[in-house]
Design a protein around this motif. Sequence first.
Motif, PDB file in Angstrom:
ATOM      1  N   GLU A 139       0.849  -1.191   0.000  1.00 51.46           N
ATOM      2  CA  GLU A 139       0.000   0.000   0.000  1.00 51.46           C
ATOM      3  C   GLU A 139       0.888   1.245   0.000  1.00 51.46           C
ATOM      4  OE1 GLU A 139      -3.188  -0.001  -0.288  1.00 51.46           O
ATOM      5  OE2 GLU A 139      -3.584  -2.138  -0.009  1.00 51.46           O
ATOM      6  N   ILE A 140       0.244   2.392  -0.165  1.00 48.81           N
ATOM      7  CA  ILE A 140       0.962   3.678  -0.115  1.00 48.81           C
ATOM      8  C   ILE A 140       0.751   4.307   1.255  1.00 48.81           C
ATOM      9  CG2 ILE A 140       0.889   6.066  -0.936  1.00 48.81           C
ATOM     10  CD1 ILE A 140       0.536   5.105  -3.708  1.00 48.81           C
ATOM     11  N   LEU A 141       1.838   4.787   1.845  1.00 51.00           N
ATOM     12  CA  LEU A 141       1.764   5.535   3.100  1.00 51.00           C
ATOM     13  C   LEU A 141       2.475   6.874   2.905  1.00 51.00           C
ATOM     14  CD1 LEU A 141       2.619   2.780   5.740  1.00 51.00           C
ATOM     15  CD2 LEU A 141       0.361   3.640   5.131  1.00 51.00           C
ATOM     16  N   THR A 142       2.058   7.850   3.676  1.00 52.55           N
ATOM     17  CA  THR A 142       2.724   9.158   3.645  1.00 52.55           C
ATOM     18  C   THR A 142       3.668   9.246   4.838  1.00 52.55           C
ATOM     19  OG1 THR A 142       0.847  10.226   2.553  1.00 52.55           O
ATOM     20  CG2 THR A 142       2.405  11.646   3.692  1.00 52.55           C
ATOM     21  N   GLY A 143       4.893   9.603   4.575  1.00 54.96           N
ATOM     22  CA  GLY A 143       5.884   9.728   5.631  1.00 54.96           C
ATOM     23  C   GLY A 143       6.466  11.130   5.671  1.00 54.96           C
ATOM     24  N   VAL A 144       7.016  11.471   6.832  1.00 51.06           N
ATOM     25  CA  VAL A 144       7.668  12.772   7.013  1.00 51.06           C
ATOM     26  C   VAL A 144       9.173  12.535   7.110  1.00 51.06           C
ATOM     27  CG1 VAL A 144       7.854  14.833   8.448  1.00 51.06           C
ATOM     28  CG2 VAL A 144       5.656  13.652   8.238  1.00 51.06           C
ATOM     29  N   VAL A 145       9.929  13.223   6.302  1.00 50.31           N
ATOM     30  CA  VAL A 145      11.389  13.088   6.332  1.00 50.31           C
ATOM     31  C   VAL A 145      11.909  13.649   7.650  1.00 50.31           C
ATOM     32  CG1 VAL A 145      13.554  13.751   5.225  1.00 50.31           C
ATOM     33  CG2 VAL A 145      11.530  13.262   3.823  1.00 50.31           C
ATOM     34  N   THR A 146      12.577  12.806   8.436  1.00 51.21           N
ATOM     35  CA  THR A 146      13.106  13.247   9.733  1.00 51.21           C
ATOM     36  C   THR A 146      14.615  13.439   9.724  1.00 51.21           C
ATOM     37  OG1 THR A 146      13.270  10.929  10.456  1.00 51.21           O
ATOM     38  CG2 THR A 146      11.238  12.131  11.005  1.00 51.21           C
ATOM     39  N   ARG A 147      15.300  12.685   8.845  1.00 53.27           N
ATOM     40  CA  ARG A 147      16.767  12.827   8.825  1.00 53.27           C
ATOM     41  C   ARG A 147      17.303  12.322   7.494  1.00 53.27           C
ATOM     42  NH1 ARG A 147      21.535  10.162  10.344  1.00 53.27           N
ATOM     43  NH2 ARG A 147      20.420   8.198  10.613  1.00 53.27           N
ATOM     44  N   ILE A 148      18.334  12.981   7.001  1.00 52.80           N
ATOM     45  CA  ILE A 148      19.012  12.562   5.777  1.00 52.80           C
ATOM     46  C   ILE A 148      20.478  12.319   6.110  1.00 52.80           C
ATOM     47  CG2 ILE A 148      19.646  13.192   3.416  1.00 52.80           C
ATOM     48  CD1 ILE A 148      17.169  15.007   3.359  1.00 52.80           C
ATOM     49  N   ASP A 149      20.936  11.097   5.873  1.00 53.65           N
ATOM     50  CA  ASP A 149      22.323  10.743   6.180  1.00 53.65           C
ATOM     51  C   ASP A 149      23.222  11.268   5.065  1.00 53.65           C
ATOM     52  OD1 ASP A 149      24.782   9.526   6.682  1.00 53.65           O
ATOM     53  OD2 ASP A 149      23.840   7.754   7.576  1.00 53.65           O
ATOM     54  N   PRO A 150      24.077  12.227   5.366  1.00 54.01           N
ATOM     55  CA  PRO A 150      24.916  12.807   4.309  1.00 54.01           C
ATOM     56  C   PRO A 150      25.964  11.837   3.770  1.00 54.01           C
ATOM     57  CG  PRO A 150      25.583  13.642   6.466  1.00 54.01           C
ATOM     58  CD  PRO A 150      24.345  12.828   6.683  1.00 54.01           C
ATOM     59  N   ARG A 151      26.255  10.772   4.521  1.00 55.36           N
ATOM     60  CA  ARG A 151      27.299   9.837   4.088  1.00 55.36           C
ATOM     61  C   ARG A 151      26.820   8.924   2.969  1.00 55.36           C
ATOM     62  NH1 ARG A 151      28.392   7.017   9.615  1.00 55.36           N
ATOM     63  NH2 ARG A 151      26.112   7.106   9.486  1.00 55.36           N
ATOM     64  N   ASN A 152      25.624   8.343   3.156  1.00 59.88           N
ATOM     65  CA  ASN A 152      25.150   7.375   2.166  1.00 59.88           C
ATOM     66  C   ASN A 152      23.857   7.789   1.467  1.00 59.88           C
ATOM     67  OD1 ASN A 152      23.219   6.919   4.190  1.00 59.88           O
ATOM     68  ND2 ASN A 152      24.377   5.197   5.036  1.00 59.88           N
ATOM     69  N   GLY A 153      23.280   8.914   1.875  1.00 55.44           N
ATOM     70  CA  GLY A 153      22.066   9.392   1.229  1.00 55.44           C
ATOM     71  C   GLY A 153      20.786   8.739   1.706  1.00 55.44           C
ATOM     72  N   ASN A 154      20.871   7.814   2.676  1.00 51.58           N
ATOM     73  CA  ASN A 154      19.661   7.176   3.191  1.00 51.58           C
ATOM     74  C   ASN A 154      18.790   8.199   3.921  1.00 51.58           C
ATOM     75  OD1 ASN A 154      20.570   4.754   2.192  1.00 51.58           O
ATOM     76  ND2 ASN A 154      21.333   3.994   4.154  1.00 51.58           N
ATOM     77  N   VAL A 155      17.478   8.042   3.794  1.00 55.50           N
ATOM     78  CA  VAL A 155      16.541   8.996   4.375  1.00 55.50           C
ATOM     79  C   VAL A 155      15.672   8.288   5.411  1.00 55.50           C
ATOM     80  CG1 VAL A 155      14.585  10.524   3.905  1.00 55.50           C
ATOM     81  CG2 VAL A 155      16.494  10.412   2.296  1.00 55.50           C
ATOM     82  N   SER A 156      15.589   8.850   6.628  1.00 59.61           N
ATOM     83  CA  SER A 156      14.719   8.314   7.669  1.00 59.61           C
ATOM     84  C   SER A 156      13.371   9.015   7.602  1.00 59.61           C
ATOM     85  CB  SER A 156      15.336   8.520   9.057  1.00 59.61           C
ATOM     86  OG  SER A 156      16.543   7.795   9.184  1.00 59.61           O
TER      87      SER A 156
END
Length: 383
Positions: free
Chosen positions: A150-167
């Motif tokens: 399904e589709i869920l809406t999330g809020v970006v809380t953190r962006i890891d500058p080392r690998n680009g992963n987004v929490s």
Amino acid sequence: MRGKKQKEPAGMNPAEIFAAVAMLEKERGIPQSFMMGKIIQAVTTAYKRDHDGVENVIVETDEEHQTLKMFVQKTVVDEEDYVDPANEMPLEEAKHLSAKYEIGDIVNIPVDNVEFGRIAAGNGKQVIIQGLREAERGMVYDEFNSKQHEILTGVVTRIDPRNGNVSLRIGTGTESTEALLVAGEQVPGEALEEGMHIKVYVVDVRRLTRGPQVLISRTHPGLVKRLFELEVPEIFDGTVEVKSIAREAGSRTKMAVWSNDENVDPIGACVGPKGQRVAAIVDELRGEKIDIIKFSEDPAQFIAAALAPADVVDVWMADEGKACRVLVPDDQLSLAIGKEGQNARLAARLTGYKIDIKPQSYQEPEEDGESPAEEADGISAEE
């Protein structure tokens, strides 16, 4: 002067325990039976730890009268077989308790209330906290497991500058969790910022000891399908069916649709009045192009439609296997192939056929000549 009598260890108030688990059920939805089970498990384990060799310990609960009692169970044995005081009781001793006991019977020996209270006081609070966390993790898992694909809406809380992963924080209140949008599941070139709300596709939910792990994606073809279900009522109610999707996230998507009602145009339903429906999805996908194609049971027709926007002159299906050769006007060969072969590649994925594209001027080579690929310009694309 005689010293003051030592104060007994603080006991456990069963009424408080019952009230606490009742409150957790009311406010958090955690069943009382689950929490009581955790408390019973903890106090029995603690008693066995403090009393070496004891094997059978039970706790009886009476919700109506709000009482808890602990017993050590011992087996009645003959005097000659009495070797394990922690778990056995000689027949003569059992008879002192009740004349009805015989060899092989089980005797419940009550644990002193003060000792029981001490054990419970030392473990009860910790168990309730641990049980609460475990139950909440289970509830979060169940909540998101039901939302797989399904589709869920999330809020970006953190962006890891080392690998680009987004929490991302997805869900609300106690039924929310952190999810990781790894770089490989992000749309190339899409700029995400902290605080931004984005839609993600739930690929899988895994149960881990530290809590549920929600695997999400912005590149999965399922994201496009679910967006169309949200935007197009005819897809949501089953009148129009999405047969297949091929996607290169951030660049282009091809989607094959079919109408179960001859009076409903599947492509028109997806495009919407003045293109509003498809435009809303393109906006959500940050400008990704979407080709909507009418599905056909006839493979040749389906393949010809899948190569849009190029026109197709003819389609020759192979005698065996899922392969074909397609002829297109000479001036549309590059259009059929697409930039870096993208159009042909997506068409192959969409249809499931290996597609060999040739210009209309192409002539079949002699049997002893060079191969078709060497004889004329073209491209072979496969799923």
